[in-house]
Design a protein around this motif. Structure first.
Motif, PDB file in Angstrom:
ATOM      1  N   ALA A  21      14.462  -6.753 -12.397  1.00  0.00           N
ATOM      2  CA  ALA A  21      13.915  -7.873 -11.931  1.00  0.00           C
ATOM      3  C   ALA A  21      14.503  -8.522 -10.547  1.00  0.00           C
ATOM      4  CB  ALA A  21      14.436  -9.029 -13.131  1.00  0.00           C
ATOM      5  N   ALA A  22      15.824  -7.974 -10.309  1.00  0.00           N
ATOM      6  CA  ALA A  22      16.355  -8.504  -9.063  1.00  0.00           C
ATOM      7  C   ALA A  22      15.638  -7.807  -7.814  1.00  0.00           C
ATOM      8  CB  ALA A  22      17.819  -8.013  -8.933  1.00  0.00           C
ATOM      9  N   TYR A  23      14.977  -7.100  -7.883  1.00  0.00           N
ATOM     10  CA  TYR A  23      14.236  -6.182  -7.035  1.00  0.00           C
ATOM     11  C   TYR A  23      12.741  -6.593  -6.722  1.00  0.00           C
ATOM     12  CZ  TYR A  23      18.746  -4.131  -6.843  1.00  0.00           C
ATOM     13  OH  TYR A  23      19.966  -3.835  -6.749  1.00  0.00           O
ATOM     14  N   ARG A  24      12.367  -7.440  -7.565  1.00  0.00           N
ATOM     15  CA  ARG A  24      10.936  -7.914  -7.647  1.00  0.00           C
ATOM     16  C   ARG A  24      10.435  -8.002  -5.945  1.00  0.00           C
ATOM     17  NH1 ARG A  24      10.791 -12.559 -10.550  1.00  0.00           N
ATOM     18  NH2 ARG A  24      10.268 -10.943 -12.617  1.00  0.00           N
ATOM     19  N   GLY A  25      11.164  -8.936  -5.120  1.00  0.00           N
ATOM     20  CA  GLY A  25      10.756  -9.332  -3.932  1.00  0.00           C
ATOM     21  C   GLY A  25      10.593  -7.949  -2.943  1.00  0.00           C
ATOM     22  N   ARG A  26      11.354  -7.200  -3.220  1.00  0.00           N
ATOM     23  CA  ARG A  26      11.398  -5.919  -2.428  1.00  0.00           C
ATOM     24  C   ARG A  26      10.225  -4.816  -2.765  1.00  0.00           C
ATOM     25  NH1 ARG A  26      17.691  -4.066  -0.799  1.00  0.00           N
ATOM     26  NH2 ARG A  26      18.508  -6.299  -0.192  1.00  0.00           N
ATOM     27  N   SER A  32       3.019  -3.657  -0.286  1.00  0.00           N
ATOM     28  CA  SER A  32       2.346  -4.052   0.900  1.00  0.00           C
ATOM     29  C   SER A  32       2.029  -3.080   1.784  1.00  0.00           C
ATOM     30  CB  SER A  32       2.568  -5.409   1.289  1.00  0.00           C
ATOM     31  OG  SER A  32       2.452  -6.446   0.521  1.00  0.00           O
ATOM     32  N   ILE A  33       3.261  -2.544   1.960  1.00  0.00           N
ATOM     33  CA  ILE A  33       3.323  -1.527   2.924  1.00  0.00           C
ATOM     34  C   ILE A  33       2.756  -0.238   2.502  1.00  0.00           C
ATOM     35  CG2 ILE A  33       5.084   0.015   4.188  1.00  0.00           C
ATOM     36  CD1 ILE A  33       7.313  -2.125   3.988  1.00  0.00           C
ATOM     37  N   LEU A  35       0.005   0.144   0.562  1.00  0.00           N
ATOM     38  CA  LEU A  35      -1.376  -0.096   0.669  1.00  0.00           C
ATOM     39  C   LEU A  35      -1.735  -0.134   2.060  1.00  0.00           C
ATOM     40  CD1 LEU A  35      -1.823  -3.152  -1.887  1.00  0.00           C
ATOM     41  CD2 LEU A  35      -2.741  -0.677  -2.213  1.00  0.00           C
ATOM     42  N   THR A  36      -1.285  -0.633   2.949  1.00  0.00           N
ATOM     43  CA  THR A  36      -1.718  -0.662   4.212  1.00  0.00           C
ATOM     44  C   THR A  36      -1.593   0.765   4.962  1.00  0.00           C
ATOM     45  OG1 THR A  36      -0.723  -2.836   4.711  1.00  0.00           O
ATOM     46  CG2 THR A  36      -1.265  -1.551   6.816  1.00  0.00           C
ATOM     47  N   VAL A  37      -0.426   1.446   4.498  1.00  0.00           N
ATOM     48  CA  VAL A  37      -0.409   3.075   5.296  1.00  0.00           C
ATOM     49  C   VAL A  37      -1.257   3.709   4.565  1.00  0.00           C
ATOM     50  CG1 VAL A  37       1.224   4.631   5.877  1.00  0.00           C
ATOM     51  CG2 VAL A  37       1.946   2.397   5.995  1.00  0.00           C
ATOM     52  N   MET A  38      -1.634   3.511   3.218  1.00  0.00           N
ATOM     53  CA  MET A  38      -2.550   4.539   2.317  1.00  0.00           C
ATOM     54  C   MET A  38      -3.957   4.374   3.216  1.00  0.00           C
ATOM     55  SD  MET A  38      -4.044   3.818  -1.394  1.00  0.00           S
ATOM     56  CE  MET A  38      -5.092   2.534  -0.621  1.00  0.00           C
ATOM     57  N   MET A  39      -4.348   3.124   3.748  1.00  0.00           N
ATOM     58  CA  MET A  39      -5.844   3.102   4.048  1.00  0.00           C
ATOM     59  C   MET A  39      -5.678   3.618   5.441  1.00  0.00           C
ATOM     60  SD  MET A  39      -7.287   1.557   1.799  1.00  0.00           S
ATOM     61  CE  MET A  39      -8.883   1.398   2.918  1.00  0.00           C
ATOM     62  N   VAL A  40      -4.650   3.462   6.198  1.00  0.00           N
ATOM     63  CA  VAL A  40      -4.513   4.141   7.574  1.00  0.00           C
ATOM     64  C   VAL A  40      -4.566   5.521   7.600  1.00  0.00           C
ATOM     65  CG1 VAL A  40      -2.691   4.362   9.503  1.00  0.00           C
ATOM     66  CG2 VAL A  40      -3.153   2.137   8.734  1.00  0.00           C
ATOM     67  N   GLU A  41      -3.934   6.048   6.630  1.00  0.00           N
ATOM     68  CA  GLU A  41      -3.858   7.692   6.419  1.00  0.00           C
ATOM     69  C   GLU A  41      -5.192   8.096   5.773  1.00  0.00           C
ATOM     70  OE1 GLU A  41       0.704   8.830   5.750  1.00  0.00           O
ATOM     71  OE2 GLU A  41      -0.551   8.988   4.078  1.00  0.00           O
ATOM     72  N   ILE A  42      -5.878   7.445   5.029  1.00  0.00           N
ATOM     73  CA  ILE A  42      -7.189   7.667   4.441  1.00  0.00           C
ATOM     74  C   ILE A  42      -8.136   7.940   5.869  1.00  0.00           C
ATOM     75  CG2 ILE A  42      -9.319   7.288   3.348  1.00  0.00           C
ATOM     76  CD1 ILE A  42      -7.422   5.903   1.121  1.00  0.00           C
TER      77      ILE A  42
END
Length: 312
Positions: A21-26, A32-33, A35-42
């Motif tokens: 739970a303490a690492y929810r924000g991370r 987010s990172i 998902l973004t890079v996944m689209m870029v690599e596709i």
């Protein structure tokens, strides 16, 4: 560990939050990172016709699903306990880790299969574009690894996400190396070889995590709790004659529990009382073992035989 009560039990309520739970924000930032890079690599994999890059993107897609499930599991795991679910939804984190393992095994197998197909039917890969997109993926993975480094030591759920991103980072390295080889030598087999490397990096780590996850689901003793030592420490307390029905297991990461029936001499209970005996037991286990939640039942000699007769 908690206070005793009239029936001879020492009890400590579960903690308000699980280890993840303490690492929810991370985890959200890492998602987010990813998902973004996944689209870029596709896009890069299609443009460069690189199986290694597409394989890395597919693994990142699995990471995204895993990170999303990890966040969902944390949400459920930290819902308050109820009369029907006395530990709340803490076990949801372990179920998410299990799902991550199954996804990783599926992706690893797919990558290995496609790599073999590339050896059978070779294709031309654009090395320059692959290097660029592979480098973007590597940088993003290193950022995510930094965010999850501490949490992976405390939670199986976060560790699952960490291992996925770590495998991705190594996969990005393999992509960059293979693309560089293609640029310098024109040897196209470097791309499916890199894909094989990515697949082979996924599977062993996943099997290890799967084994740990199944240990929790099968209620095996926590790795840091030696049951023989626990028994020896309890039996070493003055007045303790025997211990039976000794169990230790893990509800979820960071929440180990232990229960035991402790046979105590009547003279000891008469002289020091139940409360002092419970405090001694709590101190014994608490000083030597990292157990979050303990329950002790104090029994006079002969009570175990009485329980056995009732059970039959």
């Amino acid at each position: 560990m908690g206070a005793g009560h009239d029936h001879g039990h020492a009890h400590h309520a579960p903690t308000s939050g699980t280890a993840a739970a303490a690492y929810r924000g991370r985890l959200r930032i890492a998602l987010s990172i990813t998902l973004t890079v996944m689209m870029v690599e596709i896009v890069g994999g299609v443009l460069a016709d690189s199986l290694a890059l597409v394989a890395d993107a597919a693994h990142m897609a699995t990471d995204a699903v895993g990170l999303g499930m990890a966040l969902l599991a944390i949400h459920f795991a930290n819902r308050p306990a109820s009369g029907n679910r006395t530990f709340g939804y803490a076990r949801a984190e372990i179920l998410a880790a299990l799902a991550n393992c199954l996804l990783l095994l599926g992706v690893g197998g797919y990558v290995l299969y496609e790599a073999i197909q590339r050896f059978i039917t070779p294709t031309e890969t654009e090395g320059g574009l692959t290097v660029v997109f592979g480098t973007v993926g590597l940088v993003a993975n290193m950022i995510s690894l930094t965010l999850l480094m501490r949490g992976q030591k405390e939670s199986l759920n976060v560790r699952g996400a960490f291992l996925e991103v770590a495998a991705d980072a190594l996969g990005s390295v393999a992509v960059i190396i293979s693309a560089t080889v293609i640029l310098l030598t024109g040897w196209q087999a470097a791309d499916p070889i890199a894909s094989l490397v990515i697949g082979l990096m996924i599977v062993p780590r996943t099997v290890k995590l799967l084994r740990e996850t199944l240990d929790v689901l099968l209620e095996a003793a926590p790795k840091n709790v030696d049951m023989a030592e626990v028994r020896a420490h309890i039996l070493a307390l003055p007045g303790v004659e025997d211990v039976h029905d000794l169990h230790a297991w893990t509800i979820t990461s960071g929440m180990p529990v232990l229960s035991a029936h402790v046979v105590v001499g009547s003279d000891t209970l008469d002289s020091i009382g139940h409360e002092k005996m419970l405090h001694d037991l709590q101190g014994c286990v608490g000083d030597h073992f990292d157990v979050e939640h303990c329950t002790f039942q104090l029994e006079p000699g002969g009570h175990a035989e009485h329980e056995a007769k009732l059970c039959h």
